[in-house]
Design a protein around this motif. Sequence first.
Motif, PDB file in Angstrom:
ATOM      1  N   ARG A  36       0.974  -1.317   0.095  1.00 40.91           N
ATOM      2  CA  ARG A  36       0.376   0.000  -0.152  1.00 40.91           C
ATOM      3  C   ARG A  36       1.223   1.675  -0.004  1.00 40.91           C
ATOM      4  N   VAL A  37       0.731   2.130  -0.597  1.00 39.37           N
ATOM      5  CA  VAL A  37       1.744   3.524  -0.926  1.00 39.37           C
ATOM      6  C   VAL A  37       0.306   4.667  -1.271  1.00 39.37           C
ATOM      7  N   ILE A  38       0.791   5.125   0.009  1.00 37.98           N
ATOM      8  CA  ILE A  38      -0.097   6.142   0.664  1.00 37.98           C
ATOM      9  C   ILE A  38       1.108   7.997  -0.042  1.00 37.98           C
ATOM     10  N   ILE A  39       0.652   8.882  -0.597  1.00 33.60           N
ATOM     11  CA  ILE A  39       1.294  10.199  -1.268  1.00 33.60           C
ATOM     12  C   ILE A  39       0.892  11.335  -0.841  1.00 33.60           C
ATOM     13  N   ALA A  40       1.542  12.303  -0.449  1.00 39.26           N
ATOM     14  CA  ALA A  40       1.022  13.483  -0.010  1.00 39.26           C
ATOM     15  C   ALA A  40       1.712  14.290  -0.650  1.00 39.26           C
ATOM     16  N   ILE A  41       0.774  14.809  -1.095  1.00 36.25           N
ATOM     17  CA  ILE A  41       1.594  15.644  -2.408  1.00 36.25           C
ATOM     18  C   ILE A  41       1.336  17.145  -2.098  1.00 36.25           C
ATOM     19  N   SER A  42       2.162  17.998  -2.260  1.00 40.55           N
ATOM     20  CA  SER A  42       1.241  19.305  -2.450  1.00 40.55           C
ATOM     21  C   SER A  42       2.360  20.745  -3.799  1.00 40.55           C
ATOM     22  N   ARG A  43       1.410  21.234  -4.159  1.00 38.89           N
ATOM     23  CA  ARG A  43       1.060  21.932  -5.152  1.00 38.89           C
ATOM     24  C   ARG A  43       0.692  23.419  -4.660  1.00 38.89           C
ATOM     25  N   GLY A  44       1.991  24.624  -5.618  1.00 37.74           N
ATOM     26  CA  GLY A  44       1.758  25.719  -5.195  1.00 37.74           C
ATOM     27  C   GLY A  44       0.987  25.539  -6.099  1.00 37.74           C
ATOM     28  N   GLY A  45       0.288  25.945  -7.130  1.00 40.63           N
ATOM     29  CA  GLY A  45      -0.974  26.336  -7.747  1.00 40.63           C
ATOM     30  C   GLY A  45      -1.967  24.726  -8.370  1.00 40.63           C
ATOM     31  N   TYR A  46      -2.934  24.994  -9.241  1.00 44.03           N
ATOM     32  CA  TYR A  46      -3.508  24.213  -9.541  1.00 44.03           C
ATOM     33  C   TYR A  46      -3.611  23.337 -11.070  1.00 44.03           C
ATOM     34  N   TYR A  47      -3.579  22.100 -10.749  1.00 41.28           N
ATOM     35  CA  TYR A  47      -3.330  21.489 -12.633  1.00 41.28           C
ATOM     36  C   TYR A  47      -4.052  20.140 -12.506  1.00 41.28           C
ATOM     37  N   GLY A  48      -4.516  20.436 -12.127  1.00 41.66           N
ATOM     38  CA  GLY A  48      -6.520  19.085 -12.450  1.00 41.66           C
ATOM     39  C   GLY A  48      -6.917  19.707 -13.825  1.00 41.66           C
ATOM     40  N   ALA A  49      -6.677  18.711 -14.546  1.00 45.15           N
ATOM     41  CA  ALA A  49      -7.278  17.866 -15.710  1.00 45.15           C
ATOM     42  C   ALA A  49      -7.876  19.838 -15.718  1.00 45.15           C
ATOM     43  N   GLY A  50      -8.612  20.268 -17.000  1.00 51.62           N
ATOM     44  CA  GLY A  50      -9.084  21.059 -17.362  1.00 51.62           C
ATOM     45  C   GLY A  50      -8.426  23.044 -17.197  1.00 51.62           C
ATOM     46  N   THR A  51      -7.489  22.639 -16.781  1.00 53.45           N
ATOM     47  CA  THR A  51      -6.611  23.862 -15.603  1.00 53.45           C
ATOM     48  C   THR A  51      -6.059  24.735 -16.964  1.00 53.45           C
ATOM     49  N   PRO A  52      -5.823  25.197 -16.676  1.00 55.70           N
ATOM     50  CA  PRO A  52      -4.238  25.974 -18.026  1.00 55.70           C
ATOM     51  C   PRO A  52      -3.343  25.309 -17.585  1.00 55.70           C
ATOM     52  N   MET A  53      -2.769  24.670 -16.181  1.00 57.29           N
ATOM     53  CA  MET A  53      -1.922  24.138 -16.123  1.00 57.29           C
ATOM     54  C   MET A  53      -1.548  23.074 -16.516  1.00 57.29           C
ATOM     55  N   ALA A  54      -2.132  21.753 -16.039  1.00 55.50           N
ATOM     56  CA  ALA A  54      -3.143  20.590 -16.704  1.00 55.50           C
ATOM     57  C   ALA A  54      -2.028  19.996 -17.281  1.00 55.50           C
ATOM     58  N   ALA A  55      -1.070  20.603 -18.484  1.00 54.12           N
ATOM     59  CA  ALA A  55       0.075  20.053 -19.304  1.00 54.12           C
ATOM     60  C   ALA A  55       1.282  20.155 -18.290  1.00 54.12           C
ATOM     61  N   LEU A  56       1.462  20.666 -17.579  1.00 57.59           N
ATOM     62  CA  LEU A  56       2.639  21.116 -16.619  1.00 57.59           C
ATOM     63  C   LEU A  56       2.935  20.044 -15.714  1.00 57.59           C
ATOM     64  N   GLU A  57       1.130  19.738 -15.354  1.00 54.80           N
ATOM     65  CA  GLU A  57       1.231  18.635 -14.061  1.00 54.80           C
ATOM     66  C   GLU A  57       2.470  17.178 -13.814  1.00 54.80           C
ATOM     67  N   HIS A  58       3.304  17.734 -13.624  1.00 58.00           N
ATOM     68  CA  HIS A  58       4.732  15.236 -13.969  1.00 58.00           C
ATOM     69  C   HIS A  58       4.736  15.587 -12.409  1.00 58.00           C
ATOM     70  N   LEU A  59       4.563  15.947 -11.052  1.00 60.65           N
ATOM     71  CA  LEU A  59       3.868  15.187 -10.050  1.00 60.65           C
ATOM     72  C   LEU A  59       3.812  13.515 -10.247  1.00 60.65           C
ATOM     73  N   GLU A  60       2.653  13.725  -9.887  1.00 62.23           N
ATOM     74  CA  GLU A  60       1.170  12.968  -9.360  1.00 62.23           C
ATOM     75  C   GLU A  60       1.736  11.928 -10.465  1.00 62.23           C
ATOM     76  N   THR A  61       1.773  12.515 -12.054  1.00 59.02           N
ATOM     77  CA  THR A  61       1.013  11.650 -13.516  1.00 59.02           C
ATOM     78  C   THR A  61       2.412  10.344 -13.583  1.00 59.02           C
ATOM     79  N   TYR A  62       3.505  11.179 -12.760  1.00 60.37           N
ATOM     80  CA  TYR A  62       5.010  10.453 -13.005  1.00 60.37           C
ATOM     81  C   TYR A  62       5.126   9.864 -11.842  1.00 60.37           C
ATOM     82  N   LEU A  63       4.011   9.821 -10.279  1.00 61.04           N
ATOM     83  CA  LEU A  63       4.478   8.971  -9.211  1.00 61.04           C
ATOM     84  C   LEU A  63       3.084   7.777  -9.370  1.00 61.04           C
TER      85      LEU A  63
END
Length: 202
Positions: A131-158
């Motif tokens: 079981r792997v639990i990951i606490a992630i923190s991001r300065g902005g908003y990177y969810g699907a549909g946001t202007p910065m979504a294409a730069l989300e390489h934290l959760e997607t990478y993990l």
Amino acid sequence: MKLLHIDSSVLGPHSVSRQVSAAAVERLRQANPGLVVTYRDLTQTPLGHLTGLHLAAGQGAAPDPSVRDDVAAGQLVLEEFLAADTVVIGAPMYNFTIPSQLKVWIDRILVAGKTFKYGPAGVEGLAGSKRVIIAISRGGYYGAGTPMAALEHLETYLRGVFGFIGVTNLEFIPADGIQVGPEHREKAVAGALQAAGSLNAA
């Protein structure tokens, strides 16, 4: 039952990911009184970046004296991961991806024959029981549909990394928008801490 707790933020007590990972560990510790916790702070005991000398040692060569201690440390990191039933990771976003300290740790646990193998059907993950639990923190908003979504390489990478080694019991506790403003930070931290305190016991 064994738990491995990993932190990678360079911000010490000011780190959101550290606060949330600690809350997750405390929740699991309270729910499982016999839990044995191993803690590794990747900023306090950093691992070296991989070199050709590391790879040669991994292929069976005697470790070069310049990397002997680091090769031994990498072996210990792998053994800690393999022994853990549950892994809790604090992972902040730095420049759209994971901290380099965490990348070095990942390089030591993605080992052919230990956490994955190749076969006739392709790659097979060998760490699926964890079981792997990951606490992630991001300065902005990177969810699907946001202007910065294409730069989300934290959760997607993990997700990709742990999926590669067979982990299907993967949980993320996000704290987003912590640099947008004080109110956003307060709300994000409170929500993440609540989620950490509500984790299933097992």
